[in-house]
Motif scaffolding. Sequence first.
Motif, PDB file in Angstrom:
ATOM      1  N   SER A 188       0.818  -1.222   0.000  1.00  0.00           N
ATOM      2  CA  SER A 188       0.000   0.000   0.000  1.00  0.00           C
ATOM      3  C   SER A 188       0.848   1.266   0.000  1.00  0.00           C
ATOM      4  O   SER A 188       0.326   2.365   0.158  1.00  0.00           O
ATOM      5  N   ARG A 189       2.160   1.136  -0.210  1.00  0.00           N
ATOM      6  CA  ARG A 189       3.031   2.316  -0.107  1.00  0.00           C
ATOM      7  C   ARG A 189       2.739   3.372  -1.164  1.00  0.00           C
ATOM      8  O   ARG A 189       3.086   4.539  -0.990  1.00  0.00           O
ATOM      9  N   SER A 190       2.097   2.985  -2.275  1.00  0.00           N
ATOM     10  CA  SER A 190       1.774   3.990  -3.293  1.00  0.00           C
ATOM     11  C   SER A 190       0.726   4.988  -2.800  1.00  0.00           C
ATOM     12  O   SER A 190       0.579   6.078  -3.361  1.00  0.00           O
ATOM     13  N   LEU A 191       0.013   4.637  -1.714  1.00  0.00           N
ATOM     14  CA  LEU A 191      -0.956   5.577  -1.144  1.00  0.00           C
ATOM     15  C   LEU A 191      -0.268   6.809  -0.569  1.00  0.00           C
ATOM     16  O   LEU A 191      -0.900   7.859  -0.402  1.00  0.00           O
ATOM     17  N   VAL A 192       1.019   6.691  -0.279  1.00  0.00           N
ATOM     18  CA  VAL A 192       1.793   7.851   0.171  1.00  0.00           C
ATOM     19  C   VAL A 192       1.832   8.901  -0.939  1.00  0.00           C
ATOM     20  O   VAL A 192       1.611  10.088  -0.702  1.00  0.00           O
ATOM     21  N   GLU A 193       2.087   8.459  -2.164  1.00  0.00           N
ATOM     22  CA  GLU A 193       2.104   9.373  -3.306  1.00  0.00           C
ATOM     23  C   GLU A 193       0.702   9.890  -3.616  1.00  0.00           C
ATOM     24  O   GLU A 193       0.520  11.058  -3.968  1.00  0.00           O
ATOM     25  N   LEU A 194      -0.289   9.017  -3.478  1.00  0.00           N
ATOM     26  CA  LEU A 194      -1.659   9.410  -3.802  1.00  0.00           C
ATOM     27  C   LEU A 194      -2.126  10.587  -2.954  1.00  0.00           C
ATOM     28  O   LEU A 194      -2.915  11.416  -3.415  1.00  0.00           O
ATOM     29  N   ALA A 195      -1.619  10.689  -1.736  1.00  0.00           N
ATOM     30  CA  ALA A 195      -1.981  11.820  -0.882  1.00  0.00           C
ATOM     31  C   ALA A 195      -1.574  13.143  -1.538  1.00  0.00           C
ATOM     32  O   ALA A 195      -2.294  14.150  -1.441  1.00  0.00           O
ATOM     33  N   ASP A 196      -0.433  13.154  -2.225  1.00  0.00           N
ATOM     34  CA  ASP A 196      -0.007  14.367  -2.931  1.00  0.00           C
ATOM     35  C   ASP A 196      -0.872  14.641  -4.156  1.00  0.00           C
ATOM     36  O   ASP A 196      -1.189  15.794  -4.457  1.00  0.00           O
ATOM     37  N   TRP A 197      -1.242  13.597  -4.869  1.00  0.00           N
ATOM     38  CA  TRP A 197      -2.106  13.820  -6.044  1.00  0.00           C
ATOM     39  C   TRP A 197      -3.468  14.350  -5.596  1.00  0.00           C
ATOM     40  O   TRP A 197      -4.070  15.185  -6.283  1.00  0.00           O
ATOM     41  N   MET A 198      -3.934  13.902  -4.429  1.00  0.00           N
ATOM     42  CA  MET A 198      -5.163  14.466  -3.869  1.00  0.00           C
ATOM     43  C   MET A 198      -4.978  15.948  -3.550  1.00  0.00           C
ATOM     44  O   MET A 198      -5.883  16.755  -3.737  1.00  0.00           O
ATOM     45  N   GLY A 199      -3.792  16.304  -3.060  1.00  0.00           N
ATOM     46  CA  GLY A 199      -3.502  17.706  -2.762  1.00  0.00           C
ATOM     47  C   GLY A 199      -3.552  18.562  -4.003  1.00  0.00           C
ATOM     48  O   GLY A 199      -4.062  19.698  -3.985  1.00  0.00           O
ATOM     49  N   ILE A 200      -3.030  18.048  -5.099  1.00  0.00           N
ATOM     50  CA  ILE A 200      -3.045  18.800  -6.358  1.00  0.00           C
ATOM     51  C   ILE A 200      -4.469  18.955  -6.885  1.00  0.00           C
ATOM     52  O   ILE A 200      -4.834  19.987  -7.452  1.00  0.00           O
ATOM     53  N   LEU A 201      -5.285  17.944  -6.675  1.00  0.00           N
ATOM     54  CA  LEU A 201      -6.659  17.968  -7.185  1.00  0.00           C
ATOM     55  C   LEU A 201      -7.634  18.721  -6.275  1.00  0.00           C
ATOM     56  O   LEU A 201      -8.791  18.934  -6.644  1.00  0.00           O
ATOM     57  N   ALA A 202      -7.179  19.131  -5.100  1.00  0.00           N
ATOM     58  CA  ALA A 202      -8.079  19.658  -4.068  1.00  0.00           C
ATOM     59  C   ALA A 202      -8.937  20.825  -4.534  1.00  0.00           C
ATOM     60  O   ALA A 202     -10.080  20.984  -4.090  1.00  0.00           O
ATOM     61  N   ASN A 203      -8.416  21.665  -5.434  1.00  0.00           N
ATOM     62  CA  ASN A 203      -9.155  22.851  -5.864  1.00  0.00           C
ATOM     63  C   ASN A 203      -9.971  22.640  -7.133  1.00  0.00           C
ATOM     64  O   ASN A 203     -10.590  23.574  -7.635  1.00  0.00           O
ATOM     65  N   ALA A 204      -9.974  21.418  -7.651  1.00  0.00           N
ATOM     66  CA  ALA A 204     -10.733  21.138  -8.870  1.00  0.00           C
ATOM     67  C   ALA A 204     -12.234  21.119  -8.581  1.00  0.00           C
ATOM     68  O   ALA A 204     -12.668  20.694  -7.508  1.00  0.00           O
ATOM     69  N   LYS A 205     -13.011  21.555  -9.539  1.00  0.00           N
ATOM     70  CA  LYS A 205     -14.468  21.553  -9.389  1.00  0.00           C
ATOM     71  C   LYS A 205     -15.007  20.120  -9.284  1.00  0.00           C
ATOM     72  O   LYS A 205     -16.022  19.877  -8.627  1.00  0.00           O
ATOM     73  N   SER A 206     -14.338  19.195  -9.937  1.00  0.00           N
ATOM     74  CA  SER A 206     -14.817  17.806  -9.981  1.00  0.00           C
ATOM     75  C   SER A 206     -14.579  17.048  -8.687  1.00  0.00           C
ATOM     76  O   SER A 206     -15.145  15.974  -8.486  1.00  0.00           O
ATOM     77  N   ILE A 207     -13.720  17.576  -7.828  1.00  0.00           N
ATOM     78  CA  ILE A 207     -13.448  16.937  -6.540  1.00  0.00           C
ATOM     79  C   ILE A 207     -14.248  17.665  -5.474  1.00  0.00           C
ATOM     80  O   ILE A 207     -13.909  18.781  -5.082  1.00  0.00           O
ATOM     81  N   THR A 208     -15.314  17.069  -5.012  1.00  0.00           N
ATOM     82  CA  THR A 208     -16.170  17.732  -4.035  1.00  0.00           C
ATOM     83  C   THR A 208     -15.579  17.626  -2.636  1.00  0.00           C
ATOM     84  O   THR A 208     -14.743  16.761  -2.357  1.00  0.00           O
ATOM     85  N   ALA A 209     -16.034  18.513  -1.765  1.00  0.00           N
ATOM     86  CA  ALA A 209     -15.567  18.494  -0.377  1.00  0.00           C
ATOM     87  C   ALA A 209     -15.937  17.187   0.297  1.00  0.00           C
ATOM     88  O   ALA A 209     -15.151  16.621   1.069  1.00  0.00           O
ATOM     89  N   SER A 210     -17.124  16.659  -0.018  1.00  0.00           N
ATOM     90  CA  SER A 210     -17.557  15.405   0.605  1.00  0.00           C
ATOM     91  C   SER A 210     -16.706  14.230   0.115  1.00  0.00           C
ATOM     92  O   SER A 210     -16.414  13.308   0.877  1.00  0.00           O
TER      93      SER A 210
END
Length: 398
Positions: A188-210
Amino acid sequence: MKNKFFYMILAVLYGQLSFAQTPKLFLINADQLKAKKEAYQQKDKAIKPLVDQVVHKADAFLAAKPKSVMDKSSTPPSGSKHDYMSQAPYFWPDPSKADGMPYIRKDGERNPAIRKITDAVFLHGLTEQCQFLALAYYFTGQEKYALKASELLNVWFIAPETKMNPNLNYAQAIPGLNDGRGIGIIESRSLVELADWMGILANAKSITASQTEGIKTWYKQYLDWMLNSKNGKDEHRSKNNHGTIYDTQIVSYALFTDQKELAKKTITASLERIAIQLTPEGEQPLELARTKAYSYSTMNLNDGWFNLALLGTHAGVDVWNYQTSDGRSIHKALDWLIPYGMGEKEKDRKQIIPYNTSELYRLLTLAGTAYKNASYFKQAEALPKDKDTQLIELLYKP
């Protein structure tokens, strides 16, 4: 009519401001990445081909069908396909037994049969897809990339009918011996990187707060399982790269879910591993004893210590410059490894697969920045270039 026009202008300005915000990242320097986005927008000749490569890869993922743990043909012992499962990669049928059971270990030799259980491949694929989609969204501002990432993330983490349960109870099972092991947590170590990709996507309209909160909740639940389950405790006790990468995951998930004190406590305790894993000269005996000695030494630094050092800057712990009373440090570990990785010294330990120099490229690039030493950058430039090194240059080179 005037009011409508006014609100339209506000919406455009808000969208531009949101797109211009510096993302919250942990492994990647957000300010450096923002500077490269600005250079790309100015059609910088050095940055443009690096981003174009990312966008080309992201375009290929736009038609990708979302995968989930439900797609595997096998069912875990729990009876629920929502539980992740995998088979130990270095275990093979015992030829002296009619049924091959229990399987026997051949260190470093991957059993191709492990790919029949698809969870590990699909989880890695999810991270890779989200990496390129997130970066393409960040550099181009095109919402289609974020929309696709949102779809993929929803299937894996949110949708009740397809989501993965937040545990690895059945990871790296050995047929005939057990249903899963703590060692499997490394998958599951790739989830470490995924946290950063989530950070980059945080302001996208398609990524809702929920949706963001839903994924953070999943990470919190998985973090709790890692800390309190038998498998998690077993992996924490591992002395080699498994222990380092376990700590890296704990620190990353704690930071991603706003638990900074847990991150700081974990990374501080991790420093005690340096006295166990490294010699004063920089060798990594536990990794060098393996059949892929230099690959494992590189991985322990790359996925373990250097990622911990990057995370440490956010947790308030300096891993880069830490050393024991007798001089053991990750800095020395890198310097010991370099001449072997670059082919300047003959590899005198077992290495049954070709050495991947792109992994050394990342270490050298990060070291150049961390230690303010241009010689590391020069050594990195001397290595063969490929798509992996180009991506590392985009993400980590100042």
